[in-house]
Design a protein around this motif. Structure first.
Motif, PDB file in Angstrom:
ATOM      1  N   GLN A  49      44.282  46.515  97.333  1.00 36.44           N
ATOM      2  CA  GLN A  49      44.340  47.934  96.983  1.00 36.44           C
ATOM      3  C   GLN A  49      45.087  48.164  95.664  1.00 36.44           C
ATOM      4  OE1 GLN A  49      45.467  46.393  99.626  1.00 36.44           O
ATOM      5  NE2 GLN A  49      45.154  47.524 101.505  1.00 36.44           N
ATOM      6  N   LYS A  50      45.876  47.196  95.226  1.00 40.72           N
ATOM      7  CA  LYS A  50      46.663  47.345  94.003  1.00 40.72           C
ATOM      8  C   LYS A  50      46.138  46.391  92.941  1.00 40.72           C
ATOM      9  CE  LYS A  50      50.985  48.661  96.155  1.00 40.72           C
ATOM     10  NZ  LYS A  50      52.411  48.425  96.150  1.00 40.72           N
ATOM     11  N   LYS A  51      46.585  46.609  91.702  1.00 47.96           N
ATOM     12  CA  LYS A  51      46.253  45.662  90.640  1.00 47.96           C
ATOM     13  C   LYS A  51      46.937  44.343  90.969  1.00 47.96           C
ATOM     14  CE  LYS A  51      45.089  48.050  86.537  1.00 47.96           C
ATOM     15  NZ  LYS A  51      45.363  48.144  85.116  1.00 47.96           N
ATOM     16  N   GLN A  52      46.198  43.270  90.881  1.00 47.40           N
ATOM     17  CA  GLN A  52      46.713  41.973  91.282  1.00 47.40           C
ATOM     18  C   GLN A  52      47.267  41.189  90.096  1.00 47.40           C
ATOM     19  OE1 GLN A  52      43.073  40.607  93.082  1.00 47.40           O
ATOM     20  NE2 GLN A  52      43.873  41.052  95.097  1.00 47.40           N
ATOM     21  N   TRP A  53      48.206  40.311  90.388  1.00 46.17           N
ATOM     22  CA  TRP A  53      48.715  39.382  89.384  1.00 46.17           C
ATOM     23  C   TRP A  53      47.651  38.308  89.210  1.00 46.17           C
ATOM     24  CZ3 TRP A  53      54.329  38.839  88.179  1.00 46.17           C
ATOM     25  CH2 TRP A  53      55.010  40.017  88.446  1.00 46.17           C
ATOM     26  N   GLN A  54      47.497  37.811  87.982  1.00 47.79           N
ATOM     27  CA  GLN A  54      46.418  36.861  87.732  1.00 47.79           C
ATOM     28  C   GLN A  54      46.906  35.683  86.897  1.00 47.79           C
ATOM     29  OE1 GLN A  54      43.877  39.983  86.172  1.00 47.79           O
ATOM     30  NE2 GLN A  54      42.504  39.663  87.902  1.00 47.79           N
ATOM     31  N   LEU A  55      46.460  34.513  87.292  1.00 48.06           N
ATOM     32  CA  LEU A  55      46.727  33.281  86.570  1.00 48.06           C
ATOM     33  C   LEU A  55      45.396  32.807  86.005  1.00 48.06           C
ATOM     34  CD1 LEU A  55      48.777  30.975  85.905  1.00 48.06           C
ATOM     35  CD2 LEU A  55      47.902  29.840  87.961  1.00 48.06           C
ATOM     36  N   MET A  56      45.309  32.737  84.677  1.00 49.67           N
ATOM     37  CA  MET A  56      44.073  32.291  84.038  1.00 49.67           C
ATOM     38  C   MET A  56      44.314  30.910  83.441  1.00 49.67           C
ATOM     39  SD  MET A  56      41.661  34.119  81.166  1.00 49.67           S
ATOM     40  CE  MET A  56      42.833  34.046  79.810  1.00 49.67           C
ATOM     41  N   LEU A  57      43.479  29.978  83.825  1.00 44.65           N
ATOM     42  CA  LEU A  57      43.544  28.617  83.305  1.00 44.65           C
ATOM     43  C   LEU A  57      42.447  28.426  82.276  1.00 44.65           C
ATOM     44  CD1 LEU A  57      43.890  26.754  86.716  1.00 44.65           C
ATOM     45  CD2 LEU A  57      45.733  27.461  85.188  1.00 44.65           C
ATOM     46  N   GLN A  58      42.820  27.984  81.094  1.00 42.03           N
ATOM     47  CA  GLN A  58      41.844  27.610  80.063  1.00 42.03           C
ATOM     48  C   GLN A  58      41.675  26.101  80.184  1.00 42.03           C
ATOM     49  OE1 GLN A  58      42.433  29.168  76.033  1.00 42.03           O
ATOM     50  NE2 GLN A  58      42.102  27.083  75.289  1.00 42.03           N
ATOM     51  N   LEU A  59      40.443  25.656  80.309  1.00 42.38           N
ATOM     52  CA  LEU A  59      40.199  24.242  80.585  1.00 42.38           C
ATOM     53  C   LEU A  59      40.269  23.352  79.354  1.00 42.38           C
ATOM     54  CD1 LEU A  59      37.323  24.753  83.171  1.00 42.38           C
ATOM     55  CD2 LEU A  59      39.771  24.479  83.585  1.00 42.38           C
ATOM     56  N   GLU A  60      39.693  23.778  78.229  1.00 44.19           N
ATOM     57  CA  GLU A  60      39.639  22.926  77.026  1.00 44.19           C
ATOM     58  C   GLU A  60      39.915  23.737  75.783  1.00 44.19           C
ATOM     59  OE1 GLU A  60      39.580  19.680  74.896  1.00 44.19           O
ATOM     60  OE2 GLU A  60      39.265  19.549  77.044  1.00 44.19           O
ATOM     61  N   PRO A  61      40.982  23.545  75.044  1.00 41.24           N
ATOM     62  CA  PRO A  61      42.146  22.734  75.412  1.00 41.24           C
ATOM     63  C   PRO A  61      42.919  23.440  76.524  1.00 41.24           C
ATOM     64  CG  PRO A  61      42.623  23.935  73.398  1.00 41.24           C
ATOM     65  CD  PRO A  61      41.182  24.226  73.764  1.00 41.24           C
ATOM     66  N   PHE A  62      43.617  22.665  77.321  1.00 40.94           N
ATOM     67  CA  PHE A  62      44.275  23.217  78.498  1.00 40.94           C
ATOM     68  C   PHE A  62      45.380  24.194  78.096  1.00 40.94           C
ATOM     69  CE2 PHE A  62      47.379  23.391  81.910  1.00 40.94           C
ATOM     70  CZ  PHE A  62      46.553  23.747  82.956  1.00 40.94           C
ATOM     71  N   ALA A  63      45.377  25.358  78.736  1.00 40.78           N
ATOM     72  CA  ALA A  63      46.421  26.361  78.559  1.00 40.78           C
ATOM     73  C   ALA A  63      46.464  27.223  79.819  1.00 40.78           C
ATOM     74  CB  ALA A  63      46.154  27.225  77.337  1.00 40.78           C
ATOM     75  N   VAL A  64      47.599  27.877  80.027  1.00 37.18           N
ATOM     76  CA  VAL A  64      47.803  28.727  81.194  1.00 37.18           C
ATOM     77  C   VAL A  64      48.297  30.091  80.720  1.00 37.18           C
ATOM     78  CG1 VAL A  64      49.126  29.016  83.323  1.00 37.18           C
ATOM     79  CG2 VAL A  64      48.393  26.747  82.635  1.00 37.18           C
ATOM     80  N   TYR A  65      47.728  31.151  81.292  1.00 37.56           N
ATOM     81  CA  TYR A  65      48.108  32.529  80.974  1.00 37.56           C
ATOM     82  C   TYR A  65      48.406  33.244  82.283  1.00 37.56           C
ATOM     83  CZ  TYR A  65      45.696  31.312  76.658  1.00 37.56           C
ATOM     84  OH  TYR A  65      45.298  30.694  75.507  1.00 37.56           O
ATOM     85  N   PHE A  66      49.575  33.863  82.386  1.00 33.88           N
ATOM     86  CA  PHE A  66      49.955  34.570  83.606  1.00 33.88           C
ATOM     87  C   PHE A  66      50.105  36.058  83.290  1.00 33.88           C
ATOM     88  CE2 PHE A  66      53.130  36.030  86.747  1.00 33.88           C
ATOM     89  CZ  PHE A  66      52.408  35.747  87.889  1.00 33.88           C
ATOM     90  N   PHE A  67      49.352  36.897  84.018  1.00 39.82           N
ATOM     91  CA  PHE A  67      49.320  38.333  83.777  1.00 39.82           C
ATOM     92  C   PHE A  67      49.939  39.091  84.947  1.00 39.82           C
ATOM     93  CE2 PHE A  67      45.836  36.457  81.491  1.00 39.82           C
ATOM     94  CZ  PHE A  67      45.834  37.109  80.265  1.00 39.82           C
ATOM     95  N   ARG A  68      50.751  40.080  84.633  1.00 45.71           N
ATOM     96  CA  ARG A  68      51.316  40.967  85.654  1.00 45.71           C
ATOM     97  C   ARG A  68      50.241  41.935  86.120  1.00 45.71           C
ATOM     98  NH1 ARG A  68      57.376  42.280  84.639  1.00 45.71           N
ATOM     99  NH2 ARG A  68      56.841  43.857  86.160  1.00 45.71           N
ATOM    100  N   GLY A  69      50.329  42.342  87.362  1.00 48.07           N
ATOM    101  CA  GLY A  69      49.359  43.281  87.894  1.00 48.07           C
ATOM    102  C   GLY A  69      49.638  44.724  87.544  1.00 48.07           C
ATOM    103  N   GLU A  70      50.891  45.046  87.225  1.00 52.71           N
ATOM    104  CA  GLU A  70      51.268  46.444  87.030  1.00 52.71           C
ATOM    105  C   GLU A  70      50.866  47.028  85.685  1.00 52.71           C
ATOM    106  OE1 GLU A  70      54.115  44.237  87.767  1.00 52.71           O
ATOM    107  OE2 GLU A  70      53.440  44.376  89.829  1.00 52.71           O
ATOM    108  N   ASP A  71      50.537  46.192  84.715  1.00 52.01           N
ATOM    109  CA  ASP A  71      50.213  46.740  83.400  1.00 52.01           C
ATOM    110  C   ASP A  71      49.000  46.048  82.808  1.00 52.01           C
ATOM    111  OD1 ASP A  71      50.985  44.358  81.972  1.00 52.01           O
ATOM    112  OD2 ASP A  71      53.056  44.994  82.064  1.00 52.01           O
ATOM    113  N   ASP A  72      48.526  46.590  81.717  1.00 50.11           N
ATOM    114  CA  ASP A  72      47.358  46.027  81.043  1.00 50.11           C
ATOM    115  C   ASP A  72      47.753  45.379  79.731  1.00 50.11           C
ATOM    116  OD1 ASP A  72      45.533  46.789  83.015  1.00 50.11           O
ATOM    117  OD2 ASP A  72      45.371  48.806  82.187  1.00 50.11           O
ATOM    118  N   GLY A  73      48.999  44.924  79.643  1.00 53.06           N
ATOM    119  CA  GLY A  73      49.510  44.325  78.417  1.00 53.06           C
ATOM    120  C   GLY A  73      49.138  42.863  78.277  1.00 53.06           C
ATOM    121  N   PRO A  74      49.752  42.213  77.299  1.00 55.70           N
ATOM    122  CA  PRO A  74      49.486  40.793  77.072  1.00 55.70           C
ATOM    123  C   PRO A  74      50.036  39.947  78.216  1.00 55.70           C
ATOM    124  CG  PRO A  74      51.300  41.527  75.701  1.00 55.70           C
ATOM    125  CD  PRO A  74      50.750  42.746  76.370  1.00 55.70           C
TER     126      PRO A  74
END
Length: 119
Positions: free
Chosen positions: A48-73
């Motif tokens: 029901q709420k905006k969810q926290w999200q972990l995005m994995l980039q496969l090549e080259p490997f990188a990880v991005y973690f996003f908060r659910g409460e905002d639409d920022g970087p």
């Protein structure tokens, strides 16, 4: 699957179009380009709420973690340019200092720093 908040009913998988929309939104927020097939997104939190999200980039490997409460970087970025980037965002009460004179309520404080991972 229901935890993704993308399926229409419990036990259903999100469609490719739904998944592509999430990846497109997150890559735009992270200011990165690349084929959608190069990313995996894991979401958690109440549907029901905006969810926290972990995005994995496969090549080259990188990880991005996003908060659910905002639409920022992304809040945390690891693996890009040999650096890990942390960004701390929290609400902070305004004090009576000259920098905040005449401002009432809460302000969003953003701090960021990079950590060199070395080679």
């Amino acid at each position: 699957q229901q935890k993704l908040g993308l399926g229409r009913e419990a036990g259903t998988m999100p469609t490719i179009a739904q998944a592509d929309k999430v990846v497109s939104s997150l890559t735009k927020r992270a200011n990165i380009d690349g084929p959608k097939e190069n990313y995996i997104v894991l979401s958690y939190g109440p549907a029901q709420k905006k969810q926290w999200q972990l995005m994995l980039q496969l090549e080259p490997f990188a990880v991005y973690f996003f908060r659910g409460e905002d639409d920022g970087p992304p809040m945390i970025v690891a693996g890009t340019g040999g650096l890990t980037h942390f960004e701390i965002r929290r609400s902070k009460e305004c004090s009576g200092s000259s920098a905040t004179a005449g401002v009432e309520g809460k302000r969003k404080l953003t701090e960021s720093f990079d950590v060199d991972l070395g080679d």
